[in-house]
Design an enzyme around this catalytic site. Structure first.
Site, short mmCIF file in Angstrom:
data_model
loop_
_atom_site.label_atom_id
_atom_site.label_comp_id
_atom_site.label_asym_id
_atom_site.label_seq_id
_atom_site.Cartn_x
_atom_site.Cartn_y
_atom_site.Cartn_z
CG HIS A 111 -12.26 -32.99 -4.88
ND1 HIS A 111 -13.50 -33.46 -4.49
CD2 HIS A 111 -11.54 -32.83 -3.74
CE1 HIS A 111 -13.51 -33.59 -3.17
NE2 HIS A 111 -12.35 -33.23 -2.69
CG ASP A 152 -13.73 -37.04 -4.88
OD1 ASP A 152 -14.21 -36.50 -5.89
OD2 ASP A 152 -14.19 -36.89 -3.74
C1 GRF Z 1 -17.17 -26.87 -7.19
O1 GRF Z 1 -16.61 -26.49 -5.97
C2 GRF Z 1 -16.54 -28.16 -7.66
O2 GRF Z 1 -15.22 -28.33 -7.26
C3 GRF Z 1 -17.38 -29.20 -6.99
O3 GRF Z 1 -18.69 -28.66 -6.98
C4 GRF Z 1 -18.64 -27.24 -7.05
C5 GRF Z 1 -19.46 -26.83 -8.24
O4 GRF Z 1 -19.69 -25.48 -8.33
N1 GRF Z 1 -17.25 -30.48 -7.65
P1 GRF Z 1 -20.40 -24.91 -9.64
O5 GRF Z 1 -21.71 -25.66 -9.82
O6 GRF Z 1 -19.47 -25.11 -10.79
O7 GRF Z 1 -20.66 -23.47 -9.36
#
Ligand code: GRF
Length: 202
Positions: A111, A152
């Protein structure tokens, strides 16, 4: 000791997933990469899986209109892949009860804030960073946790702080937090695989 077999669920870019794949390829994480599942057939995450030679699966409300069947399909796919650690990497759907039960204590999420702050239903993507900026907090960060039934929630395995700078915009903050995610996620998985971090009930 059982060898770790990692499976991913990702909806979009999969840059976090890529950081973990790269760490495996570099030998920083001693594990196998067994599956990538996405609810989005056009996701970069699935393209990355193809490029890396990891079995990829599109499972969504299009392939499985009934949510319970979709959940069952995800649980079956993960089981058949031999996965014993499931990594959520920007997966935008809630994990169903069947999958949660089948992989209890073995599903990780990342998160882009310091939970329990700025988390919960509806807190994803830019909304998280908007809320952080609106709050005026000088510190945000990244949290990695084991998931449970609630958004979360669940035991925290690792956290890293990121300073909020005076002239930060949602985009500049998101970019800095994402860079930290790309370090913390592989690092945390390496610590799980080496036994330094124990998963609950494993
Ligand atoms: C990240 O910011 C993660 O924390 C959230 O979704 C985003 C995913 O980015 N859960 P990616 O697909 O890994 O580029």
């Amino acid at each position: 000791m059982t060898r770790f077999k990692l499976a991913f669920l990702a909806s979009h870019g999969g840059s976090n997933m890529q950081s973990i794949i790269d760490a495996v390829k570099l030998g920083h994480i001693d594990a196998d990469l067994v599956a990538v599942i996405s609810n989005n057939s056009n996701s970069t995450a699935l393209q990355r899986a193809k490029r890396e030679g990891i079995p990829d699966y599109h499972i969504s409300s299009q392939t499985h209109p009934d949510p319970d069947q979709m959940d069952a399909a995800i649980a079956d796919t993960l089981r058949q892949s031999g996965a014993n650690l499931v990594v959520l990497a920007g997966y935008m759907k809630k994990i169903g009860q069947r999958t949660l039960e089948a992989f209890k204590g073995r599903i990780l999420n990342i998160h882009p804030a310091l939970l329990p702050d700025f988390g919960g239903q509806g807190m994803y993507g830019k909304r998280v960073h908007e809320a952080v900026l609106a709050s005026g907090t000088p510190i945000t960060g990244v949290t990695i946790h084991v998931i449970d039934e609630q958004y979360d929630n669940g035991p925290v395995l690792a956290r890293a702080e990121v300073a909020v700078l005076e002239h930060d915009t949602v985009d500049s903050l998101a970019e800095r937090v994402l860079k930290k995610e790309h370090v913390l996620y592989p690092e945390t998985i390496a610590r799980i695989v080496s036994g330094e971090i124990q998963l609950p009930q494993s």
